[in-house]
Scaffold this motif. Structure first.
Motif, short mmCIF file in Angstrom:
data_model
loop_
_atom_site.label_atom_id
_atom_site.label_comp_id
_atom_site.label_asym_id
_atom_site.label_seq_id
_atom_site.Cartn_x
_atom_site.Cartn_y
_atom_site.Cartn_z
N LEU A 140 1.07 -1.11 0.30
CA LEU A 140 -0.03 -0.13 0.31
C LEU A 140 0.70 1.90 -0.04
N SER A 141 1.64 1.52 0.81
CA SER A 141 2.86 2.33 0.81
C SER A 141 3.92 2.88 -0.10
N LYS A 142 4.05 1.09 -1.02
CA LYS A 142 4.90 1.21 -2.02
C LYS A 142 3.05 2.05 -3.69
N ASN A 143 2.26 1.51 -3.40
CA ASN A 143 1.59 1.93 -4.62
C ASN A 143 1.42 4.15 -4.33
N GLY A 144 1.33 4.17 -3.07
CA GLY A 144 1.02 5.47 -3.02
C GLY A 144 -0.10 5.88 -2.12
#
Length: 252
Positions: free
Chosen positions: A167-171
């Motif tokens: 989720l973090s990497k996806n922004g």
């Protein structure tokens, strides 16, 4: 011989934007491109050709140099031509400058471009002047007409929520066009492996040439070059400082 891609190409994208311009009521258009840039000049030429073939009139063709930051001279020429529509495919860095300077000169015609303009920095740097800008892209999660896409969006968001690192990497929970294209590329490969009945690389390659797959980003089949034969693109616009799904455009 082993390269295949599921995204649409610029000849198609140029035709889509010409169709969108005409469907929006434009009868005349101006084209602004970057001299020596294959993406910008190529996409601009494909738009120009399709717009004229479909009955529109190109009233201005302007070019600018790489790293140019002052566009007042060419925009003054565009303003004098008074087009109904402006197609200006260019880099992310150039876009806000073009948009702001056009509005400062009093140009009110809609400004549009291709998929490179789906970038938050354009909104951040052009501010209120970016309102109404439109562009073509490969996918939008808010289009509910494709049930395959709806299922993908649901599953992808559930996956992101269950995996904080992803989720973090996806922004965030947004579904980018590249994520949808990545899924389609994977599933097309799966279909080819099934059809080949083998994991032999040559057999898979041969099977890919015959694959017909109803994907998240539309139907996927391949031409003799391994390029996807697509019939649909998504149009987004900038409204209230955000990217918003506008419509899909099909080109037969």
């Amino acid at each position: 011989d082993y390269y295949f891609r599921v995204c649409f190409l610029d000849p198609f994208q140029g035709t889509v934007m010409a169709s969108y311009a005409l469907e929006s009521g434009a009868k005349t258009a101006a084209v602004i491109t970057q001299l020596g840039d294959d993406y910008s000049s190529g996409l601009g030429n494909f738009f120009l050709k399709a717009f004229e073939e479909k009955g529109g009139t190109i009233v201005a063709e302007e070019q600018f140099q790489t790293n140019q930051t002052d566009f007042k001279a060419i925009l003054t020429n565009v303003k004098a031509a008074n087009p109904d529509f402006i197609f200006a495919p260019s880099s992310i860095a150039t876009a806000p400058l073009l948009i702001k300077q056009a509005r400062e000169l009093g140009i009110t015609a809609p400004i549009a471009a291709g998929d490179t303009w789906e970038n938050q920095s354009i909104i951040d740097n052009a501010g209120a002047d970016a309102e109404g800008v439109a562009f073509s892209t490969f996918f939008d999660e808010n289009d509910t007409s494709n049930t395959v896409a709806a299922d993908f969006v649901k599953g992808f968001k559930e996956y992101l929520k269950a995996n904080p690192d992803s989720l973090s990497k996806n922004g965030g929970e947004g579904v980018a066009a590249v994520s949808a294209l990545g899924y389609d590329a994977y599933m097309v490969a799966v279909e080819a492996i099934k059809a080949a009945g083998s994991t032999d690389t040559t057999a898979i390659r041969d099977a890919l040439t015959k694959v017909s797959y109803a994907g998240v980003t539309g139907a996927v089949t391949f031409d003799e070059n391994g390029d996807a034969k697509k019939d649909m693109a998504y149009i987004k616009t900038i409204k209230d400082g955000k990217f918003q799904f506008l419509k899909t455009v099909k080109v037969g």
